[in-house]
Write an enzyme that holds these catalytic residues in place. Structure first.
Site, PDB file in Angstrom:
ATOM      1  N   SER A   8      -9.929  -0.450   6.905  1.00  0.00           N
ATOM      2  CA  SER A   8      -9.327  -0.334   5.493  1.00  0.00           C
ATOM      3  C   SER A   8      -8.755  -1.564   5.038  1.00  0.00           C
ATOM      4  O   SER A   8      -8.136  -1.475   3.787  1.00  0.00           O
ATOM      5  CB  SER A   8      -8.619   0.831   5.730  1.00  0.00           C
ATOM      6  OG  SER A   8      -9.164   1.777   5.759  1.00  0.00           O
TER       7      SER A   8
ATOM      8  N   LYS B  21       0.999  -1.264  -0.021  1.00  0.00           N
ATOM      9  CA  LYS B  21      -0.066   0.069   0.017  1.00  0.00           C
ATOM     10  C   LYS B  21       0.935   1.273   0.095  1.00  0.00           C
ATOM     11  O   LYS B  21       1.865   1.324   0.763  1.00  0.00           O
ATOM     12  CB  LYS B  21      -1.034  -0.056   1.076  1.00  0.00           C
ATOM     13  CG  LYS B  21      -1.987   1.099   1.376  1.00  0.00           C
ATOM     14  CD  LYS B  21      -2.932   0.874   2.379  1.00  0.00           C
ATOM     15  CE  LYS B  21      -3.947   1.971   2.567  1.00  0.00           C
ATOM     16  NZ  LYS B  21      -4.904   1.632   3.853  1.00  0.00           N
TER      17      LYS B  21
ATOM     18  N   SER C 103      -9.943   1.825   2.859  1.00  0.00           N
ATOM     19  CA  SER C 103      -9.111   2.546   1.813  1.00  0.00           C
ATOM     20  C   SER C 103      -7.775   1.618   1.097  1.00  0.00           C
ATOM     21  O   SER C 103      -7.279   1.995   0.104  1.00  0.00           O
ATOM     22  CB  SER C 103      -8.167   3.382   2.643  1.00  0.00           C
ATOM     23  OG  SER C 103      -7.245   2.918   3.694  1.00  0.00           O
TER      24      SER C 103
END
Lengths: 137, 487
Positions: free
Chosen positions: B178, B79, B154
């Site tokens: 997330s 990420k 996210s």
């Protein structure tokens, strides 16, 4: 309590003139109205939001302010549900696990070399960050 | 079966038996990215050169007869809010669009030492604030099961690239759901570890008392391998727990006999999608058939977790994001004096949702409102946590849906922030309590979208979660791949 306060006072005064209420009752109603207003959260105005924006070092454009204020109030209305919870004698939790200060021996360690630490600087000169003038004179 | 389709533990065996080289694996995955990512848009940065160099080093180790780590030579995605030396780390924000970290996050150091092969950095909602990747300053990632739908967020980029076989596994971060919510939307396994289990050093902070890094994988076995690789104490993160992490792969046991499951009634409320409810209930029954015992339990403060979160997380964010001032790194806007420069930098650098949360947090912490909002929210957090403490006196795990519905359409919820916030209603309380939760696929909607089931345990019970998830996976058949028609 949807009635605006000025209108309410006018109505009460009119009622008194017509002999419907004694003055004691008027005072009682007016005090109660003020107290209730305090319990119910004031809606944030555009000025409140602009003040928070200044504290946050953010600008809100004129054409955005109405929408931002509305969404802010929507979210805060949602957050106000917290007031339904009795938290008397409840201790706050800042961290979910019992954490306490962590110390290390005060021994000199290597850190990032200056050129690496400054490699991402938007503006730098002679090993310093360049910023607009802060101190006058 | 193509190389990129295998799991990490399968590929590890193939590598050690010399049936495949790390180079072939990296090339196969990079080709997959070139073919697909134009449509999926999971990656912000692809690191092809580094990947091939790392793969070469692993092949040399194997050729020399050296033992390799379980994740060595396996293509991974990270990420883009986790710092990688010399590789852009953008947080999907304009303010960090050109930021190249001078150091590695601790998890990256561990993965480099384990010879992981980095394929690229994945898209997210800006600063991890969102549930769909629609808040990314660059682009919205598509859900591989239906390109018109969001992958969740996210960590939507990480979940999407794993689901589409553009990486074998990925790292995400989880502040209010997330990792777990995008895992559910994309039909992969996602685990949020106990707060403090994995070092946060080098994870760009959103809400420091809630953030935690964790794995997104194709199956539960891979989840255990990745968790083992990234866990452990780190002197650079003072909130990381000072105890050795167990060998999570030993928890992969197909046995739940006598396991006590609590089913929190507050998580199955009106408004929940009926297909989701039915799939999760069927999932619980599948575990009961394996010898577990399930009964309903009440977590009475569940409803108040959301409003508490939307005070605490923005409050911490407003403080954490104060560092973006245009001075030492990141974007700088023009201004004649210092305050004007700060304001231009932050106004031009941050997107709408990030600004919204900074404003909310600043308000909640401001003089006169601190007690009414921030302190109140921290007290409610105590009550939420106590609900879980009580439940775990009686139950080994709690099982809930991961999200109230399957993946929604891009643009469908972007007009109303609160409707989007509600996507995290099942995952937020777990972050407030600091406990671990894992999401894994437990069914599909009639239109073919994956449904996620969340298994929750008490602090540091990751082994129990992995055992229950592994048993579920071994005795059911929900591990599927998207058809990717029209790509």
């Amino acid at each position: 309590m949807a009635m605006p306060p000025a209108r309410l006072v006018v109505l009460l005064v009119q009622s008194t003139l017509h002999g419907h209420f004694s003055s004691g009752i008027i005072i009682f109603i007016m005090v109660k109205y003020v107290l209730l207003r305090k319990v119910k959260r004031m809606k944030l105005t555009r000025e409140d939001v602009l003040n928070v924006a200044l504290l946050s070092r953010l600008e809100i454009r004129d054409d955005e302010i109405e929408n931002v204020t509305r969404q802010f109030n929507d979210i805060m209305q949602h957050v106000d549900r917290l007031n339904q919870v009795n938290t008397e004698n409840v201790r706050p939790t800042a961290h979910a696990l019992p954490v306490c200060n962590v110390l290390r021996p005060d021994v000199r360690q290597t850190s990032l070399p200056r050129e690496k630490a400054m490699a991402n600087a938007p503006l730098a000169e002679d090993g310093f960050f360049r910023v607009p003038k802060i101190v006058e004179g | 079966m193509k190389l990129y389709e295998y799991t990490a533990h399968q590929l590890h065996t193939m590598l050690t038996e010399k049936k495949v080289s790390a180079r072939e694996l990296a090339e196969s995955t990079l080709q997959r990215v070139r073919n697909l990512d134009e449509n999926i848009k999971g990656y912000v940065t692809v690191t092809a050169e580094q990947a091939l160099a790392q793969a070469k080093a692993v092949d040399e180790k194997i050729a020399r007869g050296e033992e390799i780590a379980p994740l060595a030579g396996i293509p991974m995605a990270i990420k883009d809010n986790i710092c990688t030396t010399g590789i852009k780390t953008t947080c999907s924000s304009k303010i960090l669009a050109n930021f190249v970290p001078p150091y590695d996050a601790t998890v990256m150091q561990k993965l480099q030492a384990a010879d992981g092969v980095l394929i690229g950095k994945t898209n997210l909602d800006e600063f991890a604030m969102g549930s769909s990747t629609e808040n990314s300053a660059f682009f919205t990632t598509s859900n591989p099961w239906d390109l018109e739908r969001v992958p969740g967020g996210s960590s939507g980029g990480s979940a999407a690239v794993v689901a589409a076989d553009e990486a074998v596994w990925a790292l995400g971060s989880d502040t209010g759901g997330s990792i777990r919510q995008p895992a559910a939307y994309c039909g992969v396994v996602g685990l949020k570890p106990t707060y403090g289990r994995v070092s946060r050093y080098g994870l760009i902070a959103y809400a420091s008392s809630l953030d935690q890094i964790g794995p997104l994988t194709k199956d539960v076995t891979d989840c255990a391998f990745v968790l083992k690789a990234i866990s452990g104490h780190d002197p650079k993160d003072s909130t990381s727990v000072n105890s050795a992490a167990p060998d999570y792969t030993k928890a992969l046991v197909n046995d739940v006999k006598g396991l006590r499951i609590g089913v929190p009634r507050e998580f199955f409320v009106a408004g929940m999608d009926e297909e989701v409810r039915a799939a999760v209930m069927a999932g619980i029954e599948a575990l009961v058939r394996q010898g577990a015992v399930a009964e309903e339990v009440s977590l009475p403060h569940t409803d108040y977790a959301m409003p508490a979160y939307y005070v605490i997380a923005p409050a911490e964010a407003s403080s954490n994001l104060a560092r973006y001032d245009g001075v030492s790194y990141g974007y700088r806007g023009e201004g004649d004096d210092i305050v004007a420069m700060y304001k231009r930098t932050r106004t031009e650098g941050f997107g709408a949702e990030v600004k919204r949360r900074i404003l909310l947090g600043t308000y909640a912490l401001s003089s006169g409102y601190y007690d009414a909002y921030y302190l109140k929210a921290l007290k409610v957090r105590t009550l939420v946590k106590q609900d879980y403490d009580r439940a775990f006196e009686k139950y080994d795990v709690l099982i809930t849906p991961t999200a109230p519905s399957a993946a929604f359409k891009i643009g469908e919820k972007s007009a109303d922030p609160i409707e989007l916030y509600l996507q995290d209603v099942c995952t937020i309380p777990i972050n407030l309590a600091g406990i671990p939760g894992i999401s894994l696929p437990c069914g599909y909607t009639r239109s073919g979208l994956p449904i996620g089931m969340q298994i929750i345990g008490q602090a540091f019970s990751e082994e129990t979660l992995l055992r229950v998830a592994y048993t579920f996976e071994q005795n059911t058949d929900f591990r599927r791949k998207p058809s990717l028609k029209g790509v």
